[in-house]
Write a protein that holds these residues in place. Sequence first.
Motif, PDB file in Angstrom:
ATOM      1  N   TYR A 268       0.830  -1.197   0.000  1.00 10.14           N
ATOM      2  CA  TYR A 268       0.000   0.000   0.000  1.00 10.14           C
ATOM      3  C   TYR A 268       0.866   1.249   0.000  1.00 10.14           C
ATOM      4  N   ASP A 269       0.251   2.356  -0.366  1.00 10.26           N
ATOM      5  CA  ASP A 269       0.887   3.670  -0.273  1.00 10.26           C
ATOM      6  C   ASP A 269       0.315   4.378   0.946  1.00 10.26           C
ATOM      7  N   VAL A 270       1.208   4.913   1.773  1.00  3.81           N
ATOM      8  CA  VAL A 270       0.808   5.713   2.920  1.00  3.81           C
ATOM      9  C   VAL A 270       1.125   7.161   2.578  1.00  3.81           C
TER      10      VAL A 270
ATOM     11  N   ALA B   4       8.546  13.277   3.904  1.00  5.77           N
ATOM     12  CA  ALA B   4       8.632  11.980   3.213  1.00  5.77           C
ATOM     13  C   ALA B   4       7.519  11.825   2.180  1.00  5.77           C
ATOM     14  N   GLY B   5       6.403  12.525   2.367  1.00  5.38           N
ATOM     15  CA  GLY B   5       5.306  12.455   1.400  1.00  5.38           C
ATOM     16  C   GLY B   5       4.627  11.104   1.396  1.00  5.38           C
ATOM     17  N   THR B   6       4.588  10.479   0.224  1.00  2.48           N
ATOM     18  CA  THR B   6       3.946   9.172   0.070  1.00  2.48           C
ATOM     19  C   THR B   6       4.982   8.071   0.177  1.00  2.48           C
ATOM     20  N   GLN B   7       4.687   7.084   1.006  1.00  4.63           N
ATOM     21  CA  GLN B   7       5.607   5.977   1.260  1.00  4.63           C
ATOM     22  C   GLN B   7       5.011   4.677   0.745  1.00  4.63           C
TER      23      GLN B   7
ATOM     24  N   SER C 114      15.062   5.834   3.717  1.00  4.60           N
ATOM     25  CA  SER C 114      15.899   7.018   3.493  1.00  4.60           C
ATOM     26  C   SER C 114      15.138   8.347   3.588  1.00  4.60           C
ATOM     27  N   PRO C 115      13.899   8.469   3.098  1.00  5.24           N
ATOM     28  CA  PRO C 115      13.205   9.754   3.261  1.00  5.24           C
ATOM     29  C   PRO C 115      12.893  10.113   4.714  1.00  5.24           C
ATOM     30  N   TRP C 116      12.966   9.146   5.610  1.00  7.47           N
ATOM     31  CA  TRP C 116      12.621   9.332   7.013  1.00  7.47           C
ATOM     32  C   TRP C 116      13.831   9.624   7.897  1.00  7.47           C
TER      33      TRP C 116
END
Length: 126
Positions: A81-83, A89-92, A115-117
Amino acid sequence: MTLTAQEQTRRAVHGYHEARFRGDVSAAAAHLGEPFRFQSPFIDSDDRTGHLATLPGFVSIVTGVELISELYGESEATLVYDVHTATPAGTQRTAEHFRLDGSKIISIMLVFDASPWQSMKAQIEP
């Protein structure tokens, strides 16, 4: 009507997923068994209490969830899923693997690109 093992797995995992993203810790907890283990790039917990304690903080940054795929077996399941988050971070994109004992989830392994987090790591860790 008697549920098959695969139907029990689907009900438990789907119920947990829905409860968690509603922020309903009690309903999410009802789907977890003992012993329980949770693993992710940031959090590793050997009990339900430790895992559930992180849910309110996480849900507070979630703005939406889009389920991409659901795969159910007799004692395991995988969700992709996309969170969508209100963070840099936006969409994960996330994959989550569950193991069950009967109708209870006994382990969850969460997989995502951490990495975005990294810049927010101190705020995420309990």
